[in-house]
Scaffold this motif. Structure first.
Motif, PDB file in Angstrom:
ATOM      1  N   GLN A  53      -2.127   7.066  99.195  1.00  0.00           N
ATOM      2  CA  GLN A  53      -3.389   6.843  98.470  1.00  0.00           C
ATOM      3  C   GLN A  53      -4.369   6.027  99.306  1.00  0.00           C
ATOM      4  O   GLN A  53      -5.547   5.976  99.010  1.00  0.00           O
ATOM      5  CB  GLN A  53      -3.180   6.065  97.163  1.00  0.00           C
ATOM      6  CG  GLN A  53      -2.320   6.750  96.149  1.00  0.00           C
ATOM      7  CD  GLN A  53      -0.976   6.058  96.040  1.00  0.00           C
ATOM      8  OE1 GLN A  53      -0.399   5.667  97.045  1.00  0.00           O
ATOM      9  NE2 GLN A  53      -0.469   5.904  94.838  1.00  0.00           N
ATOM     10  N   LYS A  54      -3.841   5.301 100.312  1.00  0.00           N
ATOM     11  CA  LYS A  54      -4.715   4.356 101.022  1.00  0.00           C
ATOM     12  C   LYS A  54      -5.078   4.792 102.423  1.00  0.00           C
ATOM     13  O   LYS A  54      -6.099   4.368 102.953  1.00  0.00           O
ATOM     14  CB  LYS A  54      -4.055   2.975 101.039  1.00  0.00           C
ATOM     15  CG  LYS A  54      -4.097   2.329  99.655  1.00  0.00           C
ATOM     16  CD  LYS A  54      -3.375   1.006  99.551  1.00  0.00           C
ATOM     17  CE  LYS A  54      -3.431   0.488  98.124  1.00  0.00           C
ATOM     18  NZ  LYS A  54      -2.424  -0.524  97.836  1.00  0.00           N
ATOM     19  N   VAL A  55      -4.236   5.648 103.055  1.00  0.00           N
ATOM     20  CA  VAL A  55      -4.572   6.038 104.424  1.00  0.00           C
ATOM     21  C   VAL A  55      -5.893   6.803 104.411  1.00  0.00           C
ATOM     22  O   VAL A  55      -6.158   7.586 103.518  1.00  0.00           O
ATOM     23  CB  VAL A  55      -3.476   6.895 105.138  1.00  0.00           C
ATOM     24  CG1 VAL A  55      -2.359   6.036 105.684  1.00  0.00           C
ATOM     25  CG2 VAL A  55      -2.927   7.988 104.260  1.00  0.00           C
ATOM     26  N   ALA A 117      -0.132  -1.973  85.425  1.00  0.00           N
ATOM     27  CA  ALA A 117      -0.905  -1.116  84.511  1.00  0.00           C
ATOM     28  C   ALA A 117      -1.964  -0.298  85.253  1.00  0.00           C
ATOM     29  O   ALA A 117      -2.312   0.803  84.831  1.00  0.00           O
ATOM     30  CB  ALA A 117      -1.553  -1.978  83.437  1.00  0.00           C
ATOM     31  N   ASP A 118      -2.459  -0.810  86.391  1.00  0.00           N
ATOM     32  CA  ASP A 118      -3.460  -0.049  87.161  1.00  0.00           C
ATOM     33  C   ASP A 118      -2.857   1.230  87.730  1.00  0.00           C
ATOM     34  O   ASP A 118      -3.517   2.267  87.789  1.00  0.00           O
ATOM     35  CB  ASP A 118      -4.046  -0.910  88.305  1.00  0.00           C
ATOM     36  CG  ASP A 118      -2.993  -1.439  89.277  1.00  0.00           C
ATOM     37  OD1 ASP A 118      -1.920  -1.906  88.832  1.00  0.00           O
ATOM     38  OD2 ASP A 118      -3.229  -1.382  90.499  1.00  0.00           O
ATOM     39  N   VAL A 119      -1.602   1.141  88.123  1.00  0.00           N
ATOM     40  CA  VAL A 119      -0.922   2.300  88.722  1.00  0.00           C
ATOM     41  C   VAL A 119      -0.449   3.266  87.631  1.00  0.00           C
ATOM     42  O   VAL A 119      -0.468   4.486  87.810  1.00  0.00           O
ATOM     43  CB  VAL A 119       0.267   1.808  89.594  1.00  0.00           C
ATOM     44  CG1 VAL A 119       1.151   2.956  90.029  1.00  0.00           C
ATOM     45  CG2 VAL A 119      -0.265   1.050  90.811  1.00  0.00           C
ATOM     46  N   ASN A 142       1.736  -5.640  82.687  1.00  0.00           N
ATOM     47  CA  ASN A 142       0.296  -5.840  82.525  1.00  0.00           C
ATOM     48  C   ASN A 142      -0.314  -6.362  83.822  1.00  0.00           C
ATOM     49  O   ASN A 142       0.357  -7.031  84.623  1.00  0.00           O
ATOM     50  CB  ASN A 142       0.016  -6.826  81.382  1.00  0.00           C
ATOM     51  CG  ASN A 142       0.883  -8.053  81.466  1.00  0.00           C
ATOM     52  OD1 ASN A 142       2.107  -7.961  81.319  1.00  0.00           O
ATOM     53  ND2 ASN A 142       0.279  -9.203  81.729  1.00  0.00           N
ATOM     54  N   ARG A 143      -1.558  -5.995  84.027  1.00  0.00           N
ATOM     55  CA  ARG A 143      -2.285  -6.489  85.196  1.00  0.00           C
ATOM     56  C   ARG A 143      -3.735  -6.690  84.807  1.00  0.00           C
ATOM     57  O   ARG A 143      -4.389  -5.741  84.348  1.00  0.00           O
ATOM     58  CB  ARG A 143      -2.184  -5.479  86.344  1.00  0.00           C
ATOM     59  CG  ARG A 143      -2.870  -6.006  87.581  1.00  0.00           C
ATOM     60  CD  ARG A 143      -2.613  -5.205  88.808  1.00  0.00           C
ATOM     61  NE  ARG A 143      -3.092  -5.984  89.946  1.00  0.00           N
ATOM     62  CZ  ARG A 143      -3.171  -5.546  91.171  1.00  0.00           C
ATOM     63  NH1 ARG A 143      -2.758  -4.331  91.458  1.00  0.00           N
ATOM     64  NH2 ARG A 143      -3.633  -6.323  92.131  1.00  0.00           N
ATOM     65  N   PRO A 144      -4.264  -7.909  85.009  1.00  0.00           N
ATOM     66  CA  PRO A 144      -5.657  -8.143  84.617  1.00  0.00           C
ATOM     67  C   PRO A 144      -6.588  -7.195  85.368  1.00  0.00           C
ATOM     68  O   PRO A 144      -6.360  -6.907  86.537  1.00  0.00           O
ATOM     69  CB  PRO A 144      -5.927  -9.594  85.033  1.00  0.00           C
ATOM     70  CG  PRO A 144      -4.620 -10.182  85.387  1.00  0.00           C
ATOM     71  CD  PRO A 144      -3.666  -9.080  85.652  1.00  0.00           C
TER      72      PRO A 144
HETATM   73 MG    MG Z   1      -2.940  -1.844  94.597  1.00  0.00          MG
END
Ligand code: MG
Ligand code: ATP
Length: 206
Positions: A53-55, A117-119, A142-144
Protein backbone atom coordinates in the motif's frame (compact mmCIF):
# COMPACT_ATOMS: atom_id res chain seq x y z
CA UNK A 1 -7.86 -36.50 24.52
CA UNK A 2 -10.72 -34.49 25.97
CA UNK A 3 -11.97 -31.59 23.87
CA UNK A 4 -10.88 -29.05 26.51
CA UNK A 5 -7.37 -30.52 26.52
CA UNK A 6 -7.22 -30.36 22.73
CA UNK A 7 -8.23 -26.73 22.86
CA UNK A 8 -5.74 -25.79 25.54
CA UNK A 9 -3.00 -27.49 23.54
CA UNK A 10 -3.57 -25.24 20.51
CA UNK A 11 -1.19 -22.31 20.34
CA UNK A 12 -2.88 -18.92 20.12
CA UNK A 13 -0.83 -16.51 18.06
CA UNK A 14 -1.54 -12.86 17.33
CA UNK A 15 -0.26 -11.26 14.12
CA UNK A 16 0.15 -7.49 14.06
CA UNK A 17 1.50 -6.60 10.66
CA UNK A 18 2.81 -3.19 9.75
CA UNK A 19 5.48 -1.09 8.17
CA UNK A 20 6.72 0.03 11.60
CA UNK A 21 8.47 3.04 10.08
CA UNK A 22 9.21 3.48 12.97
CA UNK A 23 7.64 1.29 15.66
CA UNK A 24 5.89 3.25 18.43
CA UNK A 25 4.06 2.66 21.69
CA UNK A 26 0.68 2.59 19.89
CA UNK A 27 1.79 -0.70 18.28
CA UNK A 28 2.97 -2.11 21.60
CA UNK A 29 -0.11 -1.04 23.55
CA UNK A 30 -2.28 -2.75 20.93
CA UNK A 31 -0.16 -5.92 21.08
CA UNK A 32 -0.04 -6.30 24.87
CA UNK A 33 -3.72 -5.50 25.37
CA UNK A 34 -4.96 -7.91 22.72
CA UNK A 35 -2.62 -10.57 24.10
CA UNK A 36 -4.07 -10.04 27.55
CA UNK A 37 -7.75 -9.83 26.56
CA UNK A 38 -7.68 -12.89 24.30
CA UNK A 39 -5.15 -14.89 26.33
CA UNK A 40 -2.80 -15.24 23.37
CA UNK A 41 0.49 -17.05 23.87
CA UNK A 42 2.30 -14.42 21.86
CA UNK A 43 1.87 -11.59 19.44
CA UNK A 44 4.17 -11.28 16.43
CA UNK A 45 4.95 -7.84 15.09
CA UNK A 46 5.38 -8.78 11.44
CA UNK A 47 7.54 -6.21 9.69
CA UNK A 48 6.53 -5.71 6.06
CA UNK A 49 9.33 -6.09 3.55
CA UNK A 50 7.69 -4.03 0.81
CA UNK A 51 4.35 -2.72 2.04
CA UNK A 52 2.28 -2.83 -1.17
CA UNK A 53 0.00 0.00 0.00
CA UNK A 54 2.94 2.33 0.62
CA UNK A 55 5.53 1.61 -2.07
CA UNK A 56 5.44 4.31 -4.68
CA UNK A 57 3.60 6.77 -2.45
CA UNK A 58 6.50 7.61 -0.15
CA UNK A 59 10.06 6.36 0.54
CA UNK A 60 10.00 3.50 3.04
CA UNK A 61 13.00 2.97 5.34
CA UNK A 62 15.21 -0.08 4.87
CA UNK A 63 13.40 -3.21 6.07
CA UNK A 64 16.40 -4.39 8.14
CA UNK A 65 16.46 -1.07 10.02
CA UNK A 66 12.71 -1.22 10.68
CA UNK A 67 13.08 -4.80 11.91
CA UNK A 68 16.02 -3.90 14.18
CA UNK A 69 13.94 -1.10 15.74
CA UNK A 70 11.07 -3.51 16.41
CA UNK A 71 13.48 -6.05 17.91
CA UNK A 72 14.85 -3.37 20.22
CA UNK A 73 11.35 -2.19 21.14
CA UNK A 74 10.06 -5.65 22.16
CA UNK A 75 13.11 -6.59 24.21
CA UNK A 76 11.38 -5.54 27.42
CA UNK A 77 7.93 -6.69 26.37
CA UNK A 78 7.31 -10.37 27.23
CA UNK A 79 5.00 -12.23 24.87
CA UNK A 80 5.53 -9.77 22.02
CA UNK A 81 8.07 -10.70 19.35
CA UNK A 82 9.50 -9.24 16.16
CA UNK A 83 8.94 -11.39 13.08
CA UNK A 84 11.20 -11.28 10.01
CA UNK A 85 9.00 -13.69 8.05
CA UNK A 86 8.08 -11.14 5.34
CA UNK A 87 11.63 -9.84 5.05
CA UNK A 88 12.96 -13.39 4.66
CA UNK A 89 10.38 -14.03 1.93
CA UNK A 90 11.34 -10.84 0.12
CA UNK A 91 9.31 -8.92 -2.47
CA UNK A 92 5.90 -7.41 -1.83
CA UNK A 93 4.42 -8.36 1.54
CA UNK A 94 0.99 -9.90 1.44
CA UNK A 95 -0.60 -11.03 4.70
CA UNK A 96 -2.21 -13.97 2.89
CA UNK A 97 1.27 -15.42 2.18
CA UNK A 98 2.39 -14.73 5.74
CA UNK A 99 -0.57 -16.58 7.20
CA UNK A 100 0.09 -19.63 5.02
CA UNK A 101 3.70 -19.67 6.21
CA UNK A 102 2.70 -19.25 9.87
CA UNK A 103 0.25 -22.15 9.53
CA UNK A 104 3.10 -24.26 8.19
CA UNK A 105 5.44 -23.25 11.03
CA UNK A 106 2.84 -23.52 13.81
CA UNK A 107 0.66 -26.38 12.70
CA UNK A 108 -2.80 -26.30 14.28
CA UNK A 109 -2.34 -22.89 15.91
CA UNK A 110 -5.23 -20.43 16.10
CA UNK A 111 -4.17 -17.24 14.32
CA UNK A 112 -5.53 -13.83 15.30
CA UNK A 113 -4.96 -11.01 12.84
CA UNK A 114 -4.83 -7.72 14.76
CA UNK A 115 -5.57 -4.46 12.94
CA UNK A 116 -6.28 -0.88 13.92
CA UNK A 117 -9.69 0.58 13.04
CA UNK A 118 -8.10 2.55 10.16
CA UNK A 119 -6.98 -0.68 8.52
CA UNK A 120 -10.19 -2.58 9.28
CA UNK A 121 -12.13 -0.44 6.83
CA UNK A 122 -9.82 -1.25 3.91
CA UNK A 123 -9.45 -5.00 4.30
CA UNK A 124 -11.59 -5.67 1.24
CA UNK A 125 -8.81 -4.36 -0.98
CA UNK A 126 -6.28 -6.83 0.39
CA UNK A 127 -4.69 -9.48 -1.76
CA UNK A 128 -6.58 -12.82 -1.53
CA UNK A 129 -8.83 -11.51 1.20
CA UNK A 130 -11.31 -14.39 0.80
CA UNK A 131 -8.59 -16.85 1.63
CA UNK A 132 -7.58 -14.82 4.68
CA UNK A 133 -11.13 -14.73 6.02
CA UNK A 134 -11.14 -18.49 6.31
CA UNK A 135 -7.75 -18.77 7.96
CA UNK A 136 -7.68 -16.15 10.74
CA UNK A 137 -9.85 -14.52 13.34
CA UNK A 138 -9.77 -10.77 13.05
CA UNK A 139 -9.25 -8.49 16.03
CA UNK A 140 -9.91 -4.77 15.61
CA UNK A 141 -8.49 -2.22 18.04
CA UNK A 142 -9.69 1.39 18.24
CA UNK A 143 -7.50 4.10 16.80
CA UNK A 144 -8.11 7.83 17.16
CA UNK A 145 -8.80 9.55 13.87
CA UNK A 146 -9.91 6.36 12.14
CA UNK A 147 -13.24 6.53 10.33
CA UNK A 148 -16.13 5.29 12.43
CA UNK A 149 -15.80 1.53 12.59
CA UNK A 150 -18.91 -0.24 11.30
CA UNK A 151 -19.12 -3.94 12.14
CA UNK A 152 -21.13 -4.32 8.89
CA UNK A 153 -17.89 -3.71 6.97
CA UNK A 154 -16.56 -6.98 8.26
CA UNK A 155 -19.14 -9.35 6.90
CA UNK A 156 -17.75 -12.83 6.52
CA UNK A 157 -14.99 -12.30 9.06
CA UNK A 158 -14.89 -14.07 12.40
CA UNK A 159 -14.02 -10.92 14.31
CA UNK A 160 -13.92 -9.32 17.73
CA UNK A 161 -12.94 -5.90 19.02
CA UNK A 162 -10.55 -5.08 21.84
CA UNK A 163 -10.72 -1.69 23.48
CA UNK A 164 -7.32 -0.11 24.11
CA UNK A 165 -6.36 3.33 25.44
CA UNK A 166 -6.76 5.87 22.63
CA UNK A 167 -3.26 6.88 21.58
CA UNK A 168 -2.98 9.47 18.88
CA UNK A 169 0.44 8.34 17.73
CA UNK A 170 1.47 7.47 14.19
CA UNK A 171 4.72 6.65 12.43
CA UNK A 172 3.90 9.47 10.00
CA UNK A 173 3.96 12.00 12.83
CA UNK A 174 7.11 10.45 14.30
CA UNK A 175 8.97 10.71 10.98
CA UNK A 176 7.93 14.34 10.84
CA UNK A 177 9.07 14.92 14.43
CA UNK A 178 12.46 13.36 13.75
CA UNK A 179 12.90 15.35 10.55
CA UNK A 180 12.16 18.62 12.35
CA UNK A 181 14.21 17.82 15.46
CA UNK A 182 11.25 17.42 17.81
CA UNK A 183 11.38 14.75 20.55
CA UNK A 184 10.28 11.15 20.06
CA UNK A 185 10.64 10.43 23.78
CA UNK A 186 7.90 8.31 25.39
CA UNK A 187 6.24 7.84 21.99
CA UNK A 188 8.87 5.32 20.87
CA UNK A 189 10.37 2.81 23.35
CA UNK A 190 13.72 3.97 24.69
CA UNK A 191 15.66 0.98 23.29
CA UNK A 192 14.39 1.83 19.80
CA UNK A 193 15.19 5.54 20.22
CA UNK A 194 18.77 4.62 21.16
CA UNK A 195 19.09 2.47 18.06
CA UNK A 196 17.65 5.00 15.67
CA UNK A 197 20.05 7.60 17.02
CA UNK A 198 22.97 5.20 16.66
CA UNK A 199 22.01 4.53 13.05
CA UNK A 200 21.04 8.17 12.36
CA UNK A 201 17.64 7.08 11.08
CA UNK A 202 14.87 9.55 10.23
CA UNK A 203 17.16 12.55 10.38
CA UNK A 204 17.24 14.78 7.36
CA UNK A 205 20.66 15.70 5.99
CA UNK A 206 21.44 19.33 6.69
MG1 MG B 1 -0.54 3.08 9.00
P1 ATP C 1 1.98 5.23 9.14
O1 ATP C 1 1.59 6.56 9.71
O2 ATP C 1 3.30 5.23 8.45
O3 ATP C 1 0.89 4.55 8.35
P2 ATP C 1 1.23 3.76 11.53
O4 ATP C 1 1.45 4.50 12.79
O5 ATP C 1 -0.16 3.69 10.97
O6 ATP C 1 2.25 4.28 10.42
P3 ATP C 1 1.61 1.06 10.71
O7 ATP C 1 2.91 0.34 10.68
O8 ATP C 1 1.02 1.54 9.43
O9 ATP C 1 1.80 2.30 11.73
O10 ATP C 1 0.50 0.24 11.49
C1 ATP C 1 0.56 -1.13 11.78
C2 ATP C 1 -0.73 -1.55 12.50
O11 ATP C 1 -0.80 -0.92 13.78
C3 ATP C 1 -2.02 -1.14 11.77
O12 ATP C 1 -2.99 -2.18 11.93
C4 ATP C 1 -2.46 0.12 12.50
O13 ATP C 1 -3.85 0.34 12.42
C5 ATP C 1 -2.01 -0.21 13.92
N1 ATP C 1 -1.74 1.01 14.69
C6 ATP C 1 -0.76 1.91 14.43
N2 ATP C 1 -0.78 2.91 15.33
C7 ATP C 1 -1.82 2.66 16.18
C8 ATP C 1 -2.38 3.36 17.31
N3 ATP C 1 -1.87 4.52 17.72
N4 ATP C 1 -3.45 2.80 17.93
C9 ATP C 1 -3.97 1.63 17.47
N5 ATP C 1 -3.49 0.92 16.42
C10 ATP C 1 -2.43 1.42 15.76
Amino acid sequence: MLRSEEQSARARIGILGGTFDPVHVGHLVAAVNVRHELALDRVLLVVANEPWQKVGSRPVSDARDRLALVEAAVRSCPGVEASAIEIERGGLSYTADTVVELERRHHGADLYLIVGADVASSLDSWERVDELRGRVRLVVVNRPGAAMFEPGMLQGWDFSTVEIPDLEISSTDLRDRAATGRPLDFLVPLEAIRLLRERSLYVVDE
